[in-house]
Write a protein that holds these residues in place. Structure first.
Motif, PDB file in Angstrom:
ATOM      1  N   GLU A 105      -4.036   7.460 -11.374  1.00 15.59           N
ATOM      2  CA  GLU A 105      -4.335   6.271 -12.196  1.00 15.59           C
ATOM      3  C   GLU A 105      -3.280   5.193 -11.964  1.00 15.59           C
ATOM      4  O   GLU A 105      -3.598   4.012 -11.804  1.00 15.59           O
ATOM      5  N   GLY A 106      -2.020   5.624 -11.988  1.00 19.05           N
ATOM      6  CA  GLY A 106      -0.898   4.694 -11.807  1.00 19.05           C
ATOM      7  C   GLY A 106      -0.981   3.987 -10.476  1.00 19.05           C
ATOM      8  O   GLY A 106      -0.754   2.777 -10.368  1.00 19.05           O
ATOM      9  N   VAL A 107      -1.314   4.742  -9.430  1.00 18.83           N
ATOM     10  CA  VAL A 107      -1.388   4.148  -8.096  1.00 18.83           C
ATOM     11  C   VAL A 107      -2.494   3.087  -8.055  1.00 18.83           C
ATOM     12  O   VAL A 107      -2.291   1.968  -7.560  1.00 18.83           O
ATOM     13  N   ILE A 108      -3.643   3.447  -8.615  1.00 12.71           N
ATOM     14  CA  ILE A 108      -4.768   2.503  -8.598  1.00 12.71           C
ATOM     15  C   ILE A 108      -4.413   1.229  -9.379  1.00 12.71           C
ATOM     16  O   ILE A 108      -4.656   0.113  -8.925  1.00 12.71           O
ATOM     17  N   LYS A 109      -3.744   1.433 -10.512  1.00 10.46           N
ATOM     18  CA  LYS A 109      -3.332   0.284 -11.329  1.00 10.46           C
ATOM     19  C   LYS A 109      -2.394  -0.623 -10.511  1.00 10.46           C
ATOM     20  O   LYS A 109      -2.571  -1.843 -10.462  1.00 10.46           O
ATOM     21  N   GLU A 110      -1.423  -0.002  -9.855  1.00  9.62           N
ATOM     22  CA  GLU A 110      -0.464  -0.789  -9.081  1.00  9.62           C
ATOM     23  C   GLU A 110      -1.154  -1.531  -7.944  1.00  9.62           C
ATOM     24  O   GLU A 110      -0.852  -2.688  -7.670  1.00  9.62           O
ATOM     25  N   LEU A 111      -2.118  -0.846  -7.303  1.00  7.87           N
ATOM     26  CA  LEU A 111      -2.823  -1.488  -6.186  1.00  7.87           C
ATOM     27  C   LEU A 111      -3.605  -2.707  -6.683  1.00  7.87           C
ATOM     28  O   LEU A 111      -3.597  -3.762  -6.037  1.00  7.87           O
ATOM     29  N   LYS A 112      -4.245  -2.558  -7.834  1.00 11.85           N
ATOM     30  CA  LYS A 112      -4.996  -3.693  -8.401  1.00 11.85           C
ATOM     31  C   LYS A 112      -4.055  -4.854  -8.665  1.00 11.85           C
ATOM     32  O   LYS A 112      -4.352  -6.008  -8.360  1.00 11.85           O
ATOM     33  N   GLU A 113      -2.898  -4.532  -9.246  1.00 14.45           N
ATOM     34  CA  GLU A 113      -1.917  -5.582  -9.540  1.00 14.45           C
ATOM     35  C   GLU A 113      -1.476  -6.302  -8.269  1.00 14.45           C
ATOM     36  O   GLU A 113      -1.164  -7.484  -8.285  1.00 14.45           O
ATOM     37  N   LYS A 114      -1.423  -5.554  -7.193  1.00 18.04           N
ATOM     38  CA  LYS A 114      -0.968  -6.145  -5.921  1.00 18.04           C
ATOM     39  C   LYS A 114      -2.109  -6.875  -5.214  1.00 18.04           C
ATOM     40  O   LYS A 114      -1.957  -7.325  -4.072  1.00 18.04           O
ATOM     41  N   GLY A 115      -3.300  -6.941  -5.855  1.00 14.48           N
ATOM     42  CA  GLY A 115      -4.388  -7.751  -5.307  1.00 14.48           C
ATOM     43  C   GLY A 115      -5.359  -6.996  -4.402  1.00 14.48           C
ATOM     44  O   GLY A 115      -6.156  -7.623  -3.677  1.00 14.48           O
ATOM     45  N   PHE A 116      -5.297  -5.661  -4.398  1.00 16.40           N
ATOM     46  CA  PHE A 116      -6.302  -4.903  -3.635  1.00 16.40           C
ATOM     47  C   PHE A 116      -7.637  -4.974  -4.388  1.00 16.40           C
ATOM     48  O   PHE A 116      -7.665  -4.779  -5.606  1.00 16.40           O
ATOM     49  N   ASP A 117      -8.727  -5.252  -3.650  1.00 17.33           N
ATOM     50  CA  ASP A 117     -10.020  -5.362  -4.352  1.00 17.33           C
ATOM     51  C   ASP A 117     -10.648  -3.989  -4.552  1.00 17.33           C
ATOM     52  O   ASP A 117     -10.182  -2.982  -4.017  1.00 17.33           O
ATOM     53  N   ASP A 118     -11.725  -3.967  -5.351  1.00 15.66           N
ATOM     54  CA  ASP A 118     -12.349  -2.695  -5.714  1.00 15.66           C
ATOM     55  C   ASP A 118     -12.863  -1.943  -4.498  1.00 15.66           C
ATOM     56  O   ASP A 118     -12.770  -0.712  -4.432  1.00 15.66           O
ATOM     57  N   GLU A 119     -13.381  -2.689  -3.532  1.00 18.72           N
ATOM     58  CA  GLU A 119     -13.924  -2.049  -2.328  1.00 18.72           C
ATOM     59  C   GLU A 119     -12.830  -1.283  -1.577  1.00 18.72           C
ATOM     60  O   GLU A 119     -13.016  -0.122  -1.197  1.00 18.72           O
ATOM     61  N   SER A 120     -11.688  -1.924  -1.393  1.00 17.20           N
ATOM     62  CA  SER A 120     -10.568  -1.257  -0.718  1.00 17.20           C
ATOM     63  C   SER A 120     -10.174  -0.001  -1.473  1.00 17.20           C
ATOM     64  O   SER A 120      -9.936   1.056  -0.875  1.00 17.20           O
TER      65      SER A 120
ATOM     66  N   LEU B 114       0.823  -1.204   0.000  1.00 17.65           N
ATOM     67  CA  LEU B 114       0.000   0.000   0.000  1.00 17.65           C
ATOM     68  C   LEU B 114       0.862   1.260   0.000  1.00 17.65           C
ATOM     69  O   LEU B 114       0.680   2.172  -0.817  1.00 17.65           O
ATOM     70  N   THR B 115       1.815   1.282   0.897  1.00 19.95           N
ATOM     71  CA  THR B 115       2.588   2.518   1.018  1.00 19.95           C
ATOM     72  C   THR B 115       3.573   2.694  -0.125  1.00 19.95           C
ATOM     73  O   THR B 115       3.840   3.809  -0.555  1.00 19.95           O
TER      74      THR B 115
END
Lengths: 440, 440
Positions: free
Chosen positions: A207-222, A194-195
Motif C-alpha cells: 500500500e505504502g509503495v503504491i501511495k508513494e508512486l501516486k504521489e510521484k506522479g505515476f498514473d493508474d495504468e503504470s 520508481l526504485t
C-alpha cells in the motif's frame, strides 16, 4: 576539559579491538585466497576529489580540514573560508579508489583485484549503530566485465560469513531489470522515483509503495502494470519466469535476466534470493546489485554491485568494476548479539609468572624468553606486589596458566604451574617447562 | 582536476602495502607474545585534548577540522573560526592514549600493556622521509614503575628487529643523569638548553656544542666542568664509572646511574650503548630514554622512554608509564634499501587457472574452490582473453603455477601445471591436483 572522544567516534578497548581485528583478519585471509591485493589511500583527499560525488546530502556530510597559516588569515579576511579548504576526510573507499585507479593506471595490472580496510568519516547525526568514524572493508575487481567476478564475490561473501559463523542470505538484483521495468511501464525518466519506492517495500508494504508512486506522479495504468512486480514471490526460478513475462520484451530487461541467470548457473551458492526491489544507490550501479542480510538483524551487513563507469568521473572511461563492502560495525553487532566470537579472543595471555622478588624474577625472565621462543605468550608480573593482587591481574587478563617460582622452587629447580581454568596446580622440574608447553 | 593525494600524503600500492603490513604484523606478533593488547582511538580528538600538549610549534602543525552548518556560518560572521573548531586530527598516539587511560581507568586493569598502530597527522613541510600522514606503532605499559618494564621493552625492540632482519644498536640514557649533570654544573634552570645542545653532539661536534652553550649563556666554568661529559667514550662500564665520578654526588644523578645499572644487569641484550647526549623530547621523559639506530641510516628508527606524569594533564596524577614507538616509514626505508623484505611478500598468488571458455572455466571454478579449502590462493582468469594476455597477467602478479584446462584436458580429465619459476610443465590427472598441492 571533557574527557571523551568527539561526537560519533569511539575508542576500542582491547576486547573490542581484538574482536574487530578478528573480523578483519578473517576477511583478509579469504580475500587473499582469491588473489586480492591490499592497498591504502590517505585519510584526506583533495577536497575537489570528493565534492559532487555523493549528492548534495553527501557533500554536506564531508568533514573538511581548516586551512592553515596565511591561507587561513586571508580566507577569514575575505570571508571565503569554504573555498579555501584544500583537504577533506574521505567519505567512503570507493571514490578514493576510483581516483587511485586512474592516477596509478600505468602501475596496476588489470583486471586489478584489491581489498581495502580503512576508516571513513561522515558528519552524520550519530545514532545507535551509526558513527561519524567507521571502517569500511571493500573488495573490488576493476577492468573486467566478466560475470565470473560476480560469481567470485558471492563465493567470497559466503566464505567470509561461513568462517565467521554468521548465516546469511544474499539478495541479488540487476540494475538492468529495474530499467526494464521502468521501460515497460513507460516511466523511463522516473526510474529513480520508481526504485526508491520499490526499495521501501519491506518497510512500508505494498500500500505504502503504491501511495508513494501516486504521489510521484505515476498514473493508474503504470501502477496496474507494476502490480505483478510488487506482488513478487516464489523461488528464484518462478521469479525469473514472472519477470521475463513482464519485461522480457525489453532489450535491457532481457539482458538483466540473462546476467542473473548466468550468475545463478555458475555459482555454487544456495543462499541467493532474487529481490527486484533491491536498489542500493542506483545511480552508481549498472549491473548486478548485491545485499547481504542475516536473520534477526534489520539492516544489511554487506552489499555492493557492478559499476561500469566509476573511473569516468576522473577521466578514465570504460573501466568496468564490481565490488562489495563488508559493514564491520554491523557484523560486529550481529556476532556480539549471537555470542559467536571465539572464546580464545578473550584469552590474551598464556602464562603469567608471578613476581616473588629480584632473584626469582630474574629467573622468570629467562624462562619467559624460552617460552616466547616456542610461541607461548607470557609475562613476568613487573612489580613485587601482593600475590593476591598479582592473581587478580591474572584473572582479569584471563591468563591460562600462572607460574610460581618462589624461594623454595628456585632452590629445588622446580616451578609450580597453576591451571587457571580448573584451579589445579602441579610442580614440575624447571627443565620440564618448555617440554610441558611444547606438548600443549 | 589534480589527480593526486594531498601534499605530504601517499597511496600505498599492493607491493608497498604488503611490505608495510609485514612490518606491522611482525611487530604485533611480538607484542602479543609479551602480553600487550591492541587498542584504537579515533582519528579525530576534541581540539582541546590536543592543544597545548606539543609546544607552540606542535600546536601550529595540528590539522583542525572545519566547523559545519550553523556553527560555520556564525563563526564566519563573527570572525572566530579558530575558536569554533571542535575536532582535530591526532598528532601522535601518546596524548590520545593518555586521554584514553584516564577516561577508561575503571575499565582497564593495571599494569595496562597496550599496543596501538594507527596513522597520525602533522601539517609539517613535507620532505624526503617526512610525511603529513604517517603511521605510529606504539607499545606502552602504564601503572607500573618497575624497571622490568624497561628490560621487557628492550627485549621487544630486539625481537622485532631480529625478526625483521635489521641489525640495531639501542642507545640508552636517563633523564635523571641529565638532571645530575645540570645540577653539577650549576645549571639546574637551564637543563633544556643543556640537553638540546648535547643532543646535537653527533651533528655539530664538540666545538659546535660548546659554541651553542656559550650562546645560551653558560659560563666558562660550567663548560669546563662539562668537558668530560662531551669527551665521553669507552664501553658501558667505563662510561658508568666516568659519569659516577662527575655526577655521583648528586642524589638525582646517582638514581639515574642506579636505574641504568639495573636495566643492564637484568637485560640479556648485548647491543645497548649508554649515550648521555640522548634527550628526545626531554620535557616528557622522566627516567629511561631509548633510541634505536641502525648503521648506514642517519635517523633513529624507534625510540621512547619512561614518563611519570603523562596522564596528569588529564587529571590522573602519579601513573607512571614507559613505552617505545616504532617508526614504520623509516624501518620500511631501511629494509627496502638493504633489500631484506622476504621474497614471498611479492608472490601474491599461488595458482592462476587460465580461462579457455565457458565449460572449461566452470570446471576451473570448482577446482579453485577445492584448492582454497586447503589454503592455496588461486584465481580463475575472469575473461576468455588471448592466452598471451592471460600469461602476462600471471607474470605481473608473480604467480607460482599456471593451470591450463583446455578442451583436450577436460576430455581426458587432466590438467596441465606450468611452473612459472623454471618454465617446466606437467600434465596430471584432475584428481591429483589437490594431492599435488597438499604435498607442497
Amino acid at each position: 576539559m571533557k574527557l571523551q572522544t568527539p561526537k560519533g567516534t569511539r575508542d576500542f578497548l582491547p576486547e573490542q579491538a581484538a574482536k574487530r581485528n578478528y573480523i578483519f583478519d578473517t576477511a583478509k585471509a579469504i580475500f587473499r585466497l582469491y588473489g586480492y591485493l591490499p592497498i591504502e589511500t590517505p585519510a584526506m583527499e583533495n577536497v575537489e576529489t570528493l565534492m559532487g560525488k555523493y549528492g548534495e546530502e553527501g557533500d554536506r556530510l564531508i568533514f573538511k580540514v581548516l586551512p592553515r597559516g596565511e591561507k587561513l588569515t586571508n580566507a577569514i579576511q575575505n570571508q571565503h573560508i569554504e573555498k579555501s579548504v584544500e583537504e577533506a576526510l574521505k567519505y567512503d573507499l570507493t571514490v578514493p579508489f576510483a581516483r587511485f585507479v586512474v592516477q596509478h593506471q600505468n602501475e596496476l595490472h588489470f583486471p586489478f583485484k584489491r581489498y581495502q580496510i580503512q576508516p571513513v568519516w561522515r558528519a552524520d547525526r550519530p545514532q545507535k549503530g551509526r558513527y561519524r568514524e567507521f571502517y569500511q572493508c571493500d573488495v573490488d575487481v576493476v577492468g573486467s566485465d566478466s560475470l565470473l567476478n560476480e560469481v567470485e564475490l558471492i563465493d567470497i561473501i559466503n566464505d567470509v560469513f561461513q568462517k565467521l559463523g554468521v548465516e546469511v542470505l544474499i539478495k541479488l538484483n540487476n540494475r538492468k531489470i529495474l530499467s526494464g521495468i521502468a521501460e515497460t511501464i513507460g516511466a523511463h525518466d522516473k526510474i529513480i522515483d520508481l526504485t526508491v519506492a520499490l526499495d521501501k517495500l519491506d518497510k512500508i508494504g505494498k500500500e505504502g509503495v503504491i501511495k508513494e508512486l501516486k504521489e510521484k506522479g505515476f498514473d493508474d495504468e503504470s501502477i496496474t502494470k507494476l502490480q505483478p512486480v510488487i506482488d513478487f514471490s516464489g523461488n528464484n526460478e518462478q521469479k525469473l519466469e514472472k519477470i521475463a513475462s513482464i519485461i522480457g520484451h525489453t532489450a535491457i530487461g532481457q539482458k538483466g535476466l540473462d546476467e542473473i541467470q548466468t550468475i545463478l548457473a555458475y555459482s555454487k551458492a544456495k543462499n541467493i534470493v532474487i529481490d527486484i526491489t533491491l536498489a542500493r544507490g542506483l545511480n552508481y550501479y549498472t549491473g548486478a546489485i548485491f545485499e547481504v542480510q542475516t536473520k534477526d538483524f534489520p539492516s544489511s551487513i554487506c552489499g555492493g554491485g557492478r559499476y561500469d563507469d566509476l573511473t569516468g568521473i576522473f577521466g578514465l572511461p570504460n573501466v568496468s568494476g564490481v565490488g562489495v563492502s563488508f559493514g564491520a560495525d554491523r557484523i560486529y553487532d550481529v556476532m556480539q548479539e549471537a555470542n559467536i566470537f571465539p572464546d580464545t579472543l578473550n584469552q590474551s595471555l598464556e602464562v603469567l609468572f608471578l613476581n616473588f622478588g629480584e632473584n626469582e624474577s630474574k629467573n622468570c625472565l629467562e624462562l619467559a624468553t624460552s617460552l616466547r621462543q616456542i610461541g607461548i605468550s607470557c609475562e613476568v608480573y613487573p612489580d613485587t606486589a601482593k600475590i593476591k593482587k598479582q592473581l587478580k591481574y591474572a584473572d582479569t587478563k584471563k591468563v591460562r596458566w600462572v607460574a610460581l617460582l618462589g624461594e623454595t622452587e628456585l632452590a629445588n629447580h622446580t616451578i609450580v604451574l597453576k591451571n587457571m581454568l580448573d584451579g589445579t596446580q602441579q610442580e614440575i622440574p624447571m627443565t620440564q617447562l618448555i617440554p610441558f608447553f611444547n606438548k600443549k
